[in-house]
Design a protein around this motif. Structure first.
Motif, mmCIF file in Angstrom:
data_model
loop_
_atom_site.group_PDB
_atom_site.id
_atom_site.type_symbol
_atom_site.label_atom_id
_atom_site.label_comp_id
_atom_site.label_asym_id
_atom_site.label_seq_id
_atom_site.Cartn_x
_atom_site.Cartn_y
_atom_site.Cartn_z
ATOM 1 N N LYS A 57 16.658 1.223 -11.124
ATOM 2 C CA LYS A 57 17.855 0.375 -11.080
ATOM 3 C C LYS A 57 18.237 -0.016 -9.658
ATOM 4 C CE LYS A 57 19.763 2.353 -15.288
ATOM 5 N NZ LYS A 57 20.873 3.119 -15.870
ATOM 6 N N TRP A 58 17.677 0.642 -8.678
ATOM 7 C CA TRP A 58 18.036 0.362 -7.281
ATOM 8 C C TRP A 58 17.200 -0.793 -6.742
ATOM 9 C CZ3 TRP A 58 17.572 6.200 -5.696
ATOM 10 C CH2 TRP A 58 18.686 6.900 -6.206
ATOM 11 N N ASN A 59 17.832 -1.707 -6.047
ATOM 12 C CA ASN A 59 17.149 -2.869 -5.471
ATOM 13 C C ASN A 59 17.525 -3.070 -4.005
ATOM 14 O OD1 ASN A 59 15.654 -3.893 -7.793
ATOM 15 N ND2 ASN A 59 17.696 -4.165 -8.668
ATOM 16 N N PRO A 60 17.237 -2.082 -3.163
ATOM 17 C CA PRO A 60 17.570 -2.234 -1.737
ATOM 18 C C PRO A 60 16.564 -3.151 -1.049
ATOM 19 C CG PRO A 60 16.383 -0.203 -2.083
ATOM 20 C CD PRO A 60 16.594 -0.799 -3.445
ATOM 21 N N ASP A 61 16.891 -3.541 0.169
ATOM 22 C CA ASP A 61 15.978 -4.350 0.971
ATOM 23 C C ASP A 61 14.768 -3.512 1.373
ATOM 24 O OD1 ASP A 61 17.623 -6.558 0.873
ATOM 25 O OD2 ASP A 61 18.687 -6.007 2.720
ATOM 26 N N PHE A 62 13.620 -4.176 1.490
ATOM 27 C CA PHE A 62 12.395 -3.517 1.954
ATOM 28 C C PHE A 62 12.528 -3.273 3.452
ATOM 29 C CE2 PHE A 62 7.942 -4.052 3.560
ATOM 30 C CZ PHE A 62 7.470 -2.836 3.100
ATOM 31 N N CYS A 63 12.292 -2.030 3.858
ATOM 32 C CA CYS A 63 12.455 -1.647 5.271
ATOM 33 C C CYS A 63 11.126 -1.510 6.007
ATOM 34 C CB CYS A 63 13.214 -0.328 5.360
ATOM 35 S SG CYS A 63 14.858 -0.401 4.658
ATOM 36 N N GLY A 64 10.009 -1.781 5.332
ATOM 37 C CA GLY A 64 8.695 -1.639 5.960
ATOM 38 C C GLY A 64 7.939 -0.441 5.435
ATOM 39 N N ASP A 65 6.729 -0.302 5.949
ATOM 40 C CA ASP A 65 5.877 0.820 5.556
ATOM 41 C C ASP A 65 6.025 1.949 6.564
ATOM 42 O OD1 ASP A 65 4.777 -0.605 3.392
ATOM 43 O OD2 ASP A 65 3.249 -1.511 4.667
ATOM 44 N N ILE A 66 5.814 3.182 6.084
ATOM 45 C CA ILE A 66 5.755 4.320 6.994
ATOM 46 C C ILE A 66 4.391 4.984 6.846
ATOM 47 C CG2 ILE A 66 8.229 4.762 7.055
ATOM 48 C CD1 ILE A 66 7.772 7.099 5.124
ATOM 49 N N ASP A 67 4.037 5.793 7.811
ATOM 50 C CA ASP A 67 2.742 6.473 7.814
ATOM 51 C C ASP A 67 2.819 7.717 6.930
ATOM 52 O OD1 ASP A 67 0.218 7.382 8.315
ATOM 53 O OD2 ASP A 67 0.565 7.883 10.418
ATOM 54 N N MET A 68 2.913 7.471 5.631
ATOM 55 C CA MET A 68 2.926 8.554 4.651
ATOM 56 C C MET A 68 1.906 8.224 3.582
ATOM 57 S SD MET A 68 6.103 10.095 2.389
ATOM 58 C CE MET A 68 6.922 10.849 3.785
ATOM 59 N N GLN A 69 1.117 9.234 3.214
ATOM 60 C CA GLN A 69 0.095 9.045 2.177
ATOM 61 C C GLN A 69 0.130 10.183 1.181
ATOM 62 O OE1 GLN A 69 -1.721 9.566 5.401
ATOM 63 N NE2 GLN A 69 -1.579 7.448 6.058
ATOM 64 N N ILE A 70 -0.245 9.834 -0.052
ATOM 65 C CA ILE A 70 -0.552 10.842 -1.060
ATOM 66 C C ILE A 70 -2.062 10.765 -1.222
ATOM 67 C CG2 ILE A 70 -0.213 11.662 -3.412
ATOM 68 C CD1 ILE A 70 2.435 10.077 -3.450
ATOM 69 N N LYS A 71 -2.741 11.823 -0.811
ATOM 70 C CA LYS A 71 -4.203 11.850 -0.844
ATOM 71 C C LYS A 71 -4.708 12.050 -2.271
ATOM 72 C CE LYS A 71 -4.924 11.476 3.614
ATOM 73 N NZ LYS A 71 -5.639 10.367 4.199
ATOM 74 N N ARG A 72 -5.991 11.816 -2.445
ATOM 75 C CA ARG A 72 -6.651 11.923 -3.750
ATOM 76 C C ARG A 72 -6.441 13.289 -4.400
ATOM 77 N NH1 ARG A 72 -10.020 8.322 -5.486
ATOM 78 N NH2 ARG A 72 -10.293 7.487 -3.409
ATOM 79 N N ASP A 73 -6.341 14.348 -3.579
ATOM 80 C CA ASP A 73 -6.170 15.704 -4.117
ATOM 81 C C ASP A 73 -4.704 16.065 -4.352
ATOM 82 O OD1 ASP A 73 -5.169 16.131 -1.575
ATOM 83 O OD2 ASP A 73 -6.556 17.742 -1.068
ATOM 84 N N GLY A 74 -3.785 15.106 -4.156
ATOM 85 C CA GLY A 74 -2.372 15.342 -4.392
ATOM 86 C C GLY A 74 -1.597 15.820 -3.177
#
Length: 195
Positions: free
Chosen positions: A29-46
């Motif tokens: 339900k939240w529709n905030p403005d896009f603030c960009g990407d950050i250097d965060m990843q979820i790797k294949r192993d979780g």
């Protein structure tokens, strides 16, 4: 000695209520403005990484996992009421690390638990699907957890799932199928020579 089916029935109903009663922030339900990407990843192993370093605090990962959202553009975001930040996901958002098979009479429910503590029962709204890795030919099974967020089913859990499967002829091909809450899911075709 007669079996008390009422106790089993209550257990299944209680488990379904517990799973359906999990609460998450209303990120859809939240529709905030896009603030960009950050250097965060979820790797294949979780494993979750921030700026190339694994996030070792389990409570922090669980908190982040509650505000994940995958939008129609195919990208995954951390979403709050005031910001939307893009992150990278190598494969699935979660890993399904445990399976509980619950039976009541002829009915069966497959309850999965993820690496971040989410519980989900496979049904029409939380389907199982199996993709085949084109390079290795290995199956890659997934379950829909919430929204557009999926969990890769860990290999040992998939083997456990296969143990509960049955064969079915579909269009002249033998398939492994498994039922859960009134929906029949295909785990893939098998060679008749493997049987």
């Amino acid at each position: 000695m007669p079996v008390n089916n009422t106790k089993t029935q209550i257990k299944l109903e209680d488990i379904i209520k517990q799973v359906e009663g999990q609460r998450y922030p209303p990120v859809e339900k939240w529709n905030p403005d896009f603030c960009g990407d950050i250097d965060m990843q979820i790797k294949r192993d979780g494993t979750w990484f921030y700026m190339g370093t694994p996030i070792g605090r389990e409570r922090m990962v669980r908190l982040f996992s509650t505000v994940l959202r995958k939008d129609e553009d195919g990208k995954t975001y951390l979403v709050t009421p005031v910001e939307k930040i893009g992150i990278e996901v190598e494969d699935a958002h979660f890993i399904a690390t445990a399976l509980e098979v619950i039976r009541e009479g002829d009915e069966q429910a497959l309850k999965f638990t993820t690496n971040v503590g989410d519980e989900v029962i496979a049904d029409k709204d939380h389907p199982l699907r199996v993709e085949v890795d084109t390079s290795s030919g290995e199956p890659r099974p997934y379950i829909r957890v919430r929204g557009r967020l999926d969990a890769l089913i860990a290999r040992p859990v998939f083997y456990q799932l296969v143990e509960h499967a049955q064969t079915q002829n579909r269009d002249g091909k033998t398939c492994l199928v498994v039922p859960s809450r009134g929906t029949l899911f295909s785990l893939g075709e098998i060679d008749d020579g493997d049987m």
